[in-house]
Design a protein around this motif. Structure first.
Motif, PDB file in Angstrom:
ATOM      1  N   LEU A 317       0.763  -1.310   0.140  1.00 49.13           N
ATOM      2  CA  LEU A 317       0.071  -0.067   0.089  1.00 49.13           C
ATOM      3  C   LEU A 317       0.821   1.179  -0.132  1.00 49.13           C
ATOM      4  O   LEU A 317       0.614   2.260  -0.633  1.00 49.13           O
ATOM      5  N   LEU A 318       1.910   1.165   0.779  1.00 45.68           N
ATOM      6  CA  LEU A 318       2.974   2.379   0.701  1.00 45.68           C
ATOM      7  C   LEU A 318       3.503   2.568  -0.718  1.00 45.68           C
ATOM      8  O   LEU A 318       3.541   3.690  -1.089  1.00 45.68           O
ATOM      9  N   LEU A 319       3.950   1.502  -1.405  1.00 45.99           N
ATOM     10  CA  LEU A 319       4.375   1.624  -2.660  1.00 45.99           C
ATOM     11  C   LEU A 319       3.385   2.117  -3.585  1.00 45.99           C
ATOM     12  O   LEU A 319       3.635   3.016  -4.476  1.00 45.99           O
ATOM     13  N   SER A 320       2.187   1.595  -3.347  1.00 44.88           N
ATOM     14  CA  SER A 320       1.247   2.410  -4.209  1.00 44.88           C
ATOM     15  C   SER A 320       1.027   3.623  -4.356  1.00 44.88           C
ATOM     16  O   SER A 320       0.685   4.537  -5.005  1.00 44.88           O
ATOM     17  N   LEU A 321       0.694   4.166  -2.801  1.00 43.31           N
ATOM     18  CA  LEU A 321       0.527   5.426  -2.634  1.00 43.31           C
ATOM     19  C   LEU A 321       1.706   6.388  -3.280  1.00 43.31           C
ATOM     20  O   LEU A 321       1.460   7.382  -3.658  1.00 43.31           O
TER      21      LEU A 321
END
Length: 513
Positions: A317-321
């Motif tokens: 999720l952090l990479l996606s954001l």
């Protein structure tokens, strides 16, 4: 001696009367320990003690029970925090009565079971010693019927590491037992065992175990490969995120900057979706294990440790954001909305009739909205209406297929879905109606002024309509015959006829530009 007897004895009246109907009753093979071992003389032959989480079972019952509770009552997270503030034993006690716990479908490790059965054939006593709560340990022990007795966590004492070691040494003496474990916490127990069996240990734990113990045997096991992780992350589902390119094509924005932004949007949606797939699998563990095909998912069958999946979710999720922030602030908002909706679906909406399929259709449509935000255009109302109806039809086909499968297998109505087998006809009718509505919207758009303004040859769109009608009709017929995959979108990706049909319709749309 009385304390030892209290810790060791498997009581037939262990569970309160009010809970007897909620828990599996002990099988005849699961015999309780009537008295503690005689500590005046060494046990002969030496007993075997087996850990539960990550050893006997390729899972973690604390994580399982926590997500089982959250899936039904998300607000329970407040209770979890309050219980954890008292102590981990209190939290485990709070989670010790899951509504859907079934020891029969847990992913037991075949190699550990082989060692247990070998010990029993040698006439050795076998004990289960776990940091899991005693209610769950009792249910597992009674189901398998292989154990002489068990040690477990209760409301006030967490049976882990030194606490577990102290119990075993008090019961069997220093070096008076063999122990099978897997976790860094088991190092405290292996230190006091005559022989250490290890399975699924990390490299660091294996090194430390070899340093502190002379008699060590590492049991064989399969490690999660990149292919297994790809299955768990649903890489094959990334094709769905190709919907982000539709606004780019329909608005004919084929510039390098627009292509790059659309590609970044595709990656961001893919990473976010993978994180949510892992979250959804954690929520659905018990349901997936009862399903004829979903039981082979890596988390359900124990190919990937639940703790690893839990760690991967925030990373994805952090990479996606981070990638979304490289596209535009508006796209970040769209992606956040997608995550919020899909999380609500996992924990709440999927159990609500009709709302679940509307949410699924909305998730597909959100990808189109995200693609429009990535290339800085306003999405066409015609396009959004068509997409919503089209994917609502496919979502209903998905539910229709599930109901058909349950009826064919003579299974009862699912407790995790708000549909009944008696609803099959109505769900099929709704799927057909939504599909035909999507085709009507497509035809109206082809005749609209909007199409005349965008497409050089809008008449070509009329040729795509009948092709799409044939495809949705074929999907419905195959679902009615019970020949449809659990996910119609996955079926379309793998089905040659579907690829050819949708490819032909796509060519006609491109030709109309």
């Amino acid at each position: 001696m009385n304390e030892l007897h209290h810790e060791f004895q498997l009581r037939r009246d262990f569970l309160p009367r009010a809970e007897e109907d909620e828990w599996p009753q002990p099988e005849p093979a699961a015999l309780p320990v009537d008295s503690p071992p005689d500590l005046q003389k060494p046990l002969s032959p030496r007993p075997l003690v087996v850990d539960l989480d990550g050893t006997l079972v390729r899972s973690d019952l604390l994580i399982e029970t926590a997500f089982s509770e959250l899936s039904r009552r998300p607000h329970s997270i407040v209770d979890f925090i309050r219980s954890l503030s008292v102590g981990k034993a209190c939290l485990k006690h709070r989670l010790s009565q899951p509504a859907d716990f079934d020891p029969a479908i847990l992913p037991y490790d075949a190699e550990v079971l082989k060692v247990i059965k070998g010990a029993r054939e040698e006439g050795r006593s076998v004990y289960l010693a776990s940091a899991t709560h005693e209610r769950l340990v009792c249910a597992v022990a009674n189901h398998l019927g292989l154990f002489t007795g068990w040690f477990a966590t209760n409301e006030t004492m967490n049976c882990v590491a030194e606490a577990k070691a102290a119990k075993l040494v008090a019961a069997f003496g220093e070096g008076g037992f063999d122990y099978i474990g897997n976790d860094p916490a088991d190092l405290s127990v292996w230190r006091h065992a005559a022989k250490a069996y290890a399975i699924r240990t990390s490299a660091a734990v294996a090194r430390e175990l070899s340093r502190q113990c002379d008699n060590v045997e590492h049991l064989s096991h399969d490690k999660p490969t990149w292919r297994i992780w790809a299955r768990s992350l649903r890489v094959h589902q990334y094709v769905k995120n190709g919907l982000v390119f539709i606004p780019l094509l329909t608005n004919q924005l084929l510039t390098l900057h627009s292509l790059a932004n659309a590609a970044l949007a595709f990656v961001a949606f893919s990473l976010c979706a993978s994180g949510v797939y892992l979250l959804n699998d954690l929520v659905d563990l018990q349901d997936d294990r009862r399903h004829k095909t979903k039981c082979r998912r890596p988390l359900a069958c124990g190919e990937i440790p639940l703790s690893h999946a839990l760690l991967a979710i925030p990373i994805l999720l952090l990479l996606s954001l981070t990638i979304a922030a490289m596209v535009s602030p508006v796209f970040v908002l769209v992606l956040a909305g997608y995550f919020a909706l899909t999380t609500a679906y996992s924990f709440f909406l999927k159990r609500k009739m009709i709302l679940d399929v509307v949410a699924l259709a909305s998730l597909y449509t959100t990808r189109v909205v995200g693609g429009a935000a990535a290339v800085s255009v306003w999405p066409s109302p015609w396009l959004l209406a068509f997409m919503m109806s089209w994917f609502l039809s496919l979502a209903l086909v998905k539910r229709y297929t599930e109901l058909i499968s349950r009826r064919a297998a003579h299974l009862p109505d699912s407790k995790s879905r708000d549909y009944r087998k008696a609803d099959i006809g109505m769900v099929g009718a709704l799927a057909a109606g939504a599909g035909m509505n999507a085709l009507t919207l497509f035809a109206l758009y082809a005749a609209s002024d909007s199409a005349q303004d965008i497409y050089a040859r809008p008449a070509m769109l009329w040729l795509a309509g009948p092709i799409l009608a044939c495809w949705i009709a074929r999907i419905l017929m195959l679902a009615h015959r019970g020949q449809m995959h659990d996910d119609p979108v996955v079926f379309a990706i793998r089905d040659k006829v579907s690829l050819a049909t949708l490819g032909a319709a796509g060519v006609l749309v491109v030709a109309a530009m």
